[in-house]
Design a protein around this motif. Structure first.
Motif, short mmCIF file in Angstrom:
data_model
loop_
_atom_site.label_atom_id
_atom_site.label_comp_id
_atom_site.label_asym_id
_atom_site.label_seq_id
_atom_site.Cartn_x
_atom_site.Cartn_y
_atom_site.Cartn_z
N MET A 1 0.83 -1.19 0.00
CA MET A 1 0.00 0.00 0.00
C MET A 1 0.87 1.25 0.00
O MET A 1 2.07 1.17 0.28
CB MET A 1 -0.95 -0.03 1.20
N ILE A 2 0.28 2.38 -0.30
CA ILE A 2 1.07 3.58 -0.55
C ILE A 2 1.95 3.97 0.62
O ILE A 2 3.03 4.54 0.45
CB ILE A 2 0.15 4.75 -0.96
N GLN A 3 1.53 3.65 1.85
CA GLN A 3 2.31 4.03 3.03
C GLN A 3 3.43 3.04 3.36
O GLN A 3 4.24 3.29 4.25
CB GLN A 3 1.40 4.18 4.25
N ASP A 4 3.50 1.93 2.65
CA ASP A 4 4.52 0.92 2.92
C ASP A 4 5.83 1.29 2.22
O ASP A 4 6.12 0.82 1.12
CB ASP A 4 4.03 -0.45 2.45
N ILE A 5 6.62 2.14 2.86
CA ILE A 5 7.80 2.71 2.21
C ILE A 5 9.12 2.16 2.75
O ILE A 5 10.19 2.69 2.42
CB ILE A 5 7.79 4.25 2.32
N ALA A 6 9.09 1.13 3.59
CA ALA A 6 10.32 0.54 4.12
C ALA A 6 11.24 0.14 2.96
O ALA A 6 10.77 -0.29 1.90
CB ALA A 6 9.99 -0.68 4.97
N PRO A 7 12.56 0.34 3.13
CA PRO A 7 13.29 0.66 4.36
C PRO A 7 13.33 2.14 4.71
O PRO A 7 14.00 2.52 5.68
CB PRO A 7 14.69 0.14 4.07
N HIS A 8 12.64 3.00 3.95
CA HIS A 8 12.61 4.42 4.28
C HIS A 8 11.81 4.63 5.57
O HIS A 8 10.84 3.91 5.83
CB HIS A 8 12.00 5.22 3.14
N GLU A 9 12.20 5.63 6.34
CA GLU A 9 11.58 5.86 7.64
C GLU A 9 10.85 7.21 7.67
O GLU A 9 11.46 8.26 7.46
CB GLU A 9 12.62 5.84 8.76
N TYR A 10 9.56 7.15 7.91
CA TYR A 10 8.71 8.34 8.00
C TYR A 10 8.61 8.78 9.46
O TYR A 10 8.25 7.99 10.33
CB TYR A 10 7.31 8.00 7.45
N ARG A 11 8.93 10.04 9.74
CA ARG A 11 8.87 10.58 11.10
C ARG A 11 7.93 11.79 11.09
O ARG A 11 8.22 12.80 10.43
CB ARG A 11 10.25 10.99 11.59
N ASN A 12 6.80 11.67 11.78
CA ASN A 12 5.80 12.74 11.74
C ASN A 12 5.77 13.60 12.99
O ASN A 12 4.84 14.38 13.19
CB ASN A 12 4.41 12.17 11.47
N GLU A 13 6.80 13.48 13.86
CA GLU A 13 6.85 14.37 15.01
C GLU A 13 6.94 15.83 14.53
O GLU A 13 7.61 16.13 13.54
CB GLU A 13 8.07 14.07 15.89
N TYR A 14 6.24 16.71 15.24
CA TYR A 14 6.23 18.11 14.85
C TYR A 14 7.48 18.80 15.40
O TYR A 14 7.57 19.11 16.59
CB TYR A 14 4.97 18.79 15.37
N ARG A 15 8.44 19.03 14.53
CA ARG A 15 9.70 19.67 14.92
C ARG A 15 9.99 20.80 13.94
O ARG A 15 10.73 20.61 12.96
CB ARG A 15 10.84 18.65 14.92
N LEU B 1 -6.05 32.18 13.22
CA LEU B 1 -5.41 31.11 13.99
C LEU B 1 -3.90 31.17 13.84
O LEU B 1 -3.38 31.50 12.78
CB LEU B 1 -5.92 29.74 13.53
N LYS B 2 -3.19 30.81 14.91
CA LYS B 2 -1.73 30.80 14.91
C LYS B 2 -1.21 29.37 15.08
O LYS B 2 -1.85 28.54 15.73
CB LYS B 2 -1.19 31.68 16.03
N LYS B 3 -0.04 29.11 14.52
CA LYS B 3 0.58 27.80 14.67
C LYS B 3 1.21 27.67 16.05
O LYS B 3 1.86 28.59 16.53
CB LYS B 3 1.66 27.60 13.60
N ASP B 4 1.01 26.52 16.66
CA ASP B 4 1.66 26.25 17.93
C ASP B 4 3.12 25.88 17.67
O ASP B 4 3.47 25.38 16.60
CB ASP B 4 0.95 25.09 18.64
N GLU B 5 3.99 26.12 18.65
CA GLU B 5 5.41 25.85 18.48
C GLU B 5 5.83 24.47 18.94
O GLU B 5 6.93 24.02 18.63
CB GLU B 5 6.22 26.91 19.23
N LYS B 6 4.96 23.76 19.68
CA LYS B 6 5.34 22.48 20.26
C LYS B 6 4.62 21.28 19.64
O LYS B 6 5.12 20.15 19.72
CB LYS B 6 5.09 22.50 21.77
N GLU B 7 3.44 21.48 19.07
CA GLU B 7 2.69 20.37 18.47
C GLU B 7 1.96 20.87 17.24
O GLU B 7 1.80 22.07 17.04
CB GLU B 7 1.72 19.77 19.48
N ARG B 8 1.50 19.92 16.40
CA ARG B 8 0.78 20.32 15.20
C ARG B 8 -0.65 20.70 15.60
O ARG B 8 -1.55 19.87 15.61
CB ARG B 8 0.77 19.20 14.16
#
Length: 279
Positions: free
Chosen positions: A1-15, A129-136
């Motif tokens: 499926m489209i999200q199966d991208i291994a060995p690539h690593e998806y990181r969705n933490e908001y940084r 609305l304003k973007k938060d700095e710590k989370e999405r």
């Protein structure tokens, strides 16, 4: 499926770290994305590629996610007339484009683009609305309302009757291939109840033995899909909801007119049954 991208690593933490010249810039206009096609597959511009198109690009950006440490950002207001190597392509390209991890990055970025675009103002008081700095999250300084990305739960339903599976085609949609029954979860019901309700509403059939198969993020429609198989309970006569479906038919396992594709949970569920892996 489209999200199966291994060995690539998806990181969705908001940084939301500031972008660099080699960071990826995703630019969308409605249903189109800025990209180019090469012998190796699709590519998106970097900030270095487009910095001459908008002097404020390093100040006006939205951090999205990272894949293999490569950071992706949303950008806006660029002068495409001066950007010859890249063109605007319909986001449907992500269903089959290579490399797959870039297709997944593109459609996931598109989901977030739509959320940000549709949530510029507070739904409670109308303030910006304003973007938060710590989370999405987007927040309203005036009334303290908080908005998080929209994800809608929906079911994909494989209705089985021995060596037969029920397949359908949507009514009034551009997608004309065979699919399984599907429907969104309503307030106050379990996903198992959604399965039974949707089958009854769309084809007038009762089902039993509802069993979970697998889930999939589906950014084309801001959805998380949950796949279920279930068994026919009683008569097999179809009463079609013609507003939702163009047709619905029973297919014997060895006569299913569907071939494998990589993108969807629906296709995987059909192929699992076709190949005898699901009874």
């Amino acid at each position: 499926m489209i999200q199966d991208i291994a060995p690539h690593e998806y990181r969705n933490e908001y940084r939301p770290k500031p972008p660099e010249k080699d960071s990826i810039a995703l630019y969308f206009e409605d249903h189109a994305v800025l990209m180019r096609k090469t012998a190796e597959g699709i590519e998106y511009p970097t900030f270095g590629d487009i910095e001459h198109l908008n002097e404020e690009i390093y100040e006006e950006y939205t951090y999205l996610f990272a894949i293999d440490g490569e950071r992706y950002y949303l950008v806006d207001e660029i002068n495409r007339v001066r950007l010859s190597p890249f063109t605007m392509e319909n986001t449907e390209v992500f269903r089959a484009a290579d490399p797959q991890y870039r297709a997944f990055a593109g459609i996931t970025g598109y989901q977030l683009y739509n959320w940000y675009k549709n949530h510029k103002y507070c739904g409670r008081c109308g303030s910006f609305l304003k973007k938060d700095e710590k989370e999405r999250m987007l927040f309203c300084e005036k009334c303290h309302n908080m908005e998080y990305p929209k994800i809608s739960p929906a079911t994909i339903i494989g209705v089985l009757d021995g060596d037969r599976i029920l397949m359908s085609k949507y009514a009034g949609r551009s997608y004309k291939k065979y699919a399984l029954l599907a429907g969104f979860v309503e307030i106050g019901e379990t996903v198992e109840e959604t399965v039974k309700r949707e089958v009854m509403e769309e084809v007038g059939l009762k089902v039993k033995n509802v069993r979970y198969y697998k889930s999939q993020p589906w950014s084309f429609s801001d959805t998380v899909l949950m796949g279920f198989y279930c068994d026919l309970d009683g008569e097999d006569k179809i009463t079609l909801d013609e507003e939702e479906l163009a047709l619905a038919e029973w297919f014997e396992r060895d006569k299913i007119p569907v071939e494998p594709s990589r993108d969807s949970l629906t296709n995987e569920m059909i192929m699992k049954f076709k190949n005898g892996e699901i009874q």
